[in-house]
Design a protein around this motif. Structure first.
Motif, short mmCIF file in Angstrom:
data_model
loop_
_atom_site.label_atom_id
_atom_site.label_comp_id
_atom_site.label_asym_id
_atom_site.label_seq_id
_atom_site.Cartn_x
_atom_site.Cartn_y
_atom_site.Cartn_z
N TYR A 73 0.80 -1.58 0.01
CA TYR A 73 0.31 0.02 -0.25
C TYR A 73 0.81 1.41 -0.26
O TYR A 73 -0.04 2.00 -0.99
CB TYR A 73 -1.06 -0.23 1.47
CG TYR A 73 -1.96 -1.20 0.84
CD1 TYR A 73 -3.19 -0.93 0.21
CD2 TYR A 73 -2.52 -2.16 1.81
CE1 TYR A 73 -3.93 -1.61 0.40
CE2 TYR A 73 -3.13 -2.67 1.36
CZ TYR A 73 -4.31 -2.56 1.20
OH TYR A 73 -5.45 -3.14 0.14
N ALA A 80 -3.28 3.79 8.08
CA ALA A 80 -3.36 3.17 7.76
C ALA A 80 -4.79 4.63 7.00
O ALA A 80 -4.42 4.67 5.86
CB ALA A 80 -4.85 2.41 8.33
N ASP A 132 -8.87 1.53 5.15
CA ASP A 132 -9.22 1.18 6.41
C ASP A 132 -8.76 0.60 6.98
O ASP A 132 -7.80 -0.72 6.68
CB ASP A 132 -10.71 0.39 6.00
CG ASP A 132 -11.01 0.12 7.20
OD1 ASP A 132 -10.51 -1.38 7.89
OD2 ASP A 132 -12.72 0.23 7.40
N PRO A 133 -8.30 0.62 8.30
CA PRO A 133 -6.69 -0.30 9.16
C PRO A 133 -7.04 -1.47 9.09
O PRO A 133 -5.89 -2.70 8.95
CB PRO A 133 -7.62 -0.39 10.69
CG PRO A 133 -7.48 1.12 10.36
CD PRO A 133 -9.13 1.09 9.10
N GLU A 135 -7.07 -3.36 6.33
CA GLU A 135 -7.02 -4.05 4.83
C GLU A 135 -5.75 -4.30 5.46
O GLU A 135 -4.76 -4.41 4.16
CB GLU A 135 -7.17 -2.55 3.89
CG GLU A 135 -8.52 -2.49 3.53
CD GLU A 135 -8.75 -1.46 2.68
OE1 GLU A 135 -7.77 -2.12 1.13
OE2 GLU A 135 -9.43 -0.24 2.65
N LEU A 136 -4.96 -3.99 5.94
CA LEU A 136 -3.34 -3.82 6.71
C LEU A 136 -2.99 -5.40 7.06
O LEU A 136 -1.67 -5.51 7.36
CB LEU A 136 -2.83 -2.52 7.70
CG LEU A 136 -2.40 -1.61 6.68
CD1 LEU A 136 -1.95 -0.79 7.57
CD2 LEU A 136 -1.35 -1.52 5.65
#
Length: 76
Positions: A14, A55, A61-62, A64-65
Motif C-alpha cells: 500500500y 492506515a 481501512d485499518p 486492509e493492512l
C-alpha cells in the motif's frame, strides 16, 4: 504466512501504491522512519494505534493492512 508477515507485506504494498517513501509515511503518521522499516521487515509488531495511524495516511481501512490474500489470488 503469519499475521505479522501479512501486515508487513500489505504495508509495503500500500505504501508503494500511493508513492510514499518509508520516511514520508513515517513523517505523516508521526512515527519514526526506522520503525516503519522494522515493521516492513517483520522485526516489530505494530500496536493498534500505529496500524490506525498508518492506515489513515495510506487512505485505507485499518483492516486492509491485516487482510490475507484473496481466494482467487491463492488459486492463480
Amino acid at each position: 504466512m503469519t499475521l505479522r508477515e501479512t501486515f508487513a507485506a500489505n504495508l509495503r504494498r500500500y505504501r508503494k501504491a500511493v508513492g510514499l517513501s518509508q520516511e514520508e509515511l513515517a513523517h505523516r503518521a508521526q512515527i519514526d522512519r526506522t520503525y516503519v522499516s522494522s515493521l516492513e521487515r517483520c522485526q516489530y509488531a505494530a500496536t493498534l494505534d500505529v496500524i490506525e495511524k498508518l492506515a489513515v495516511e495510506l487512505g485505507i481501512d485499518p483492516a486492509e493492512l491485516l487482510a490475507g490474500a484473496e481466494v482467487d489470488e491463492l488459486s492463480a
